[in-house]
Scaffold this active site. Structure first.
Site, PDB file in Angstrom:
ATOM      1  N   PRO A   2      19.480  18.788  68.282  1.00  0.00           N
ATOM      2  CA  PRO A   2      18.751  17.583  67.867  1.00  0.00           C
ATOM      3  C   PRO A   2      19.495  16.305  68.261  1.00  0.00           C
ATOM      4  O   PRO A   2      20.671  16.146  67.938  1.00  0.00           O
ATOM      5  CB  PRO A   2      18.683  17.709  66.337  1.00  0.00           C
ATOM      6  CG  PRO A   2      18.979  19.145  66.043  1.00  0.00           C
ATOM      7  CD  PRO A   2      19.867  19.619  67.150  1.00  0.00           C
ATOM      8  N   GLU A   3      18.818  15.450  68.976  1.00  0.00           N
ATOM      9  CA  GLU A   3      19.381  14.162  69.367  1.00  0.00           C
ATOM     10  C   GLU A   3      18.729  13.074  68.508  1.00  0.00           C
ATOM     11  O   GLU A   3      17.870  13.361  67.678  1.00  0.00           O
ATOM     12  CB  GLU A   3      19.084  13.902  70.849  1.00  0.00           C
ATOM     13  CG  GLU A   3      19.795  14.862  71.786  1.00  0.00           C
ATOM     14  CD  GLU A   3      21.184  14.371  72.167  1.00  0.00           C
ATOM     15  OE1 GLU A   3      21.599  13.306  71.676  1.00  0.00           O
ATOM     16  OE2 GLU A   3      21.848  15.061  72.953  1.00  0.00           O
TER      17      GLU A   3
END
Ligand SMILES: [Zn+2]
Length: 268
Positions: A2-3
């Site tokens: 997850p960014e």
């Protein structure tokens, strides 16, 4: 992994079910993720009302009316599931609200974290204290000030959380490509004019990714560790040896132990 856009998408999804609700039950199903869950999590949050949600860098923030903010990080593989039929092995934290909504924080690799921080001391909380400005808020002038005199590469400086917070490898590669800036260029040598293009490119790639993440939001909050459909529109990231629209070929180099993807024809 997850960014920032996935975290933003997650926060917006959680906002729809948590804002204004009272937490009726909270249960840690194991002692820790990357670090232990706060021992008094249940005691401090049971009965608290969620006043608002937010994000700082790649951390999600759940603010309550008790001056306690629950700060979560999704690590490598975390995601929140809403009103799932049954619990899964990796649902490590459960949260229920007064309207019967059931949330679970699922994190198979357990690199995520959950902390409780006094809301009025968030800025001084050690992981936040040294963070640079948010990428969606930064201006070219501010970025220039932060890069001034720096001889390290622009690529590595953009990944430095003290310079700008929450930008990951993918979005740095894509933004440098769109701005036409070579990843090896010394940060302090990039002109204000080119930094204007860079900041616009950073805003663009993040906004597009957030919009793409938003389109998958239904009963499931955000990414199960996947990048969603934004990954289909990468121009250079993970495209070594493939053609650029300019007719050139995307190259890879290693900076600070991580891959950088760029087009030598488009980036100088
Ligand atoms: Zn090119």
């Amino acid at each position: 992994m997850p960014e920032l856009p996935e975290v933003e998408t997650t926060v917006r999804g959680l906002e729809r079910v948590l804002e204004g609700r009272r937490i009726s039950r909270i249960e840690a199903r194991r002692a820790d993720l990357r670090r232990p869950f706060p021992h008094d999590l249940g005691q401090r949050l049971t009965g608290a009302r969620v006043t608002s949600l937010g994000r700082r860098a790649k951390y999600g923030l759940i603010h309550t009316d008790r001056n306690d903010t629950m700060v979560f990080h999704l690590g490598m593989s975390g995601s929140w599931r809403i009103n799932h039929e049954s619990l899964e092995k990796h649902d490590h934290l459960l949260v229920e609200t007064d309207d019967g909504t059931r949330l679970s924080l699922n994190d198979p690799r357990r690199f995520g974290s959950v902390d409780l921080v006094s809301t009025d001391e968030l800025k001084e909380w050690p992981p936040f204290a040294a963070l640079g400005p948010e990428p969606m808020d930064i201006t070219a002038g501010e970025l220039r000030r932060r890069l001034s005199g720096r001889s390290a590469s622009i690529k590595l400086l953009l990944l430095d959380q003290r310079v700008i917070a929450g930008l990951g490898n993918i979005y740095v590669c894509e933004a440098l490509y769109r701005a036409g800036i070579h990843p090896n260029r010394a940060g302090g040598s990039v002109s204000l004019e080119r930094l204007r293009r860079l900041v616009a490119a950073i805003h663009e790639v993040l906004a597009e990714a957030i919009a793409a993440g938003g389109s998958t939001l239904r009963d499931f909050v955000s990414p199960d560790g996947e990048l969603g459909y934004f990954s289909k529109s990468f121009s250079v990231y993970d495209r070594e040896g493939r053609p650029c629209t300019c007719g050139g070929t995307v190259r890879r180099l290693v900076q600070g132990g991580r891959s950088t993807f760029y087009c030598p024809g488009c980036q100088h």
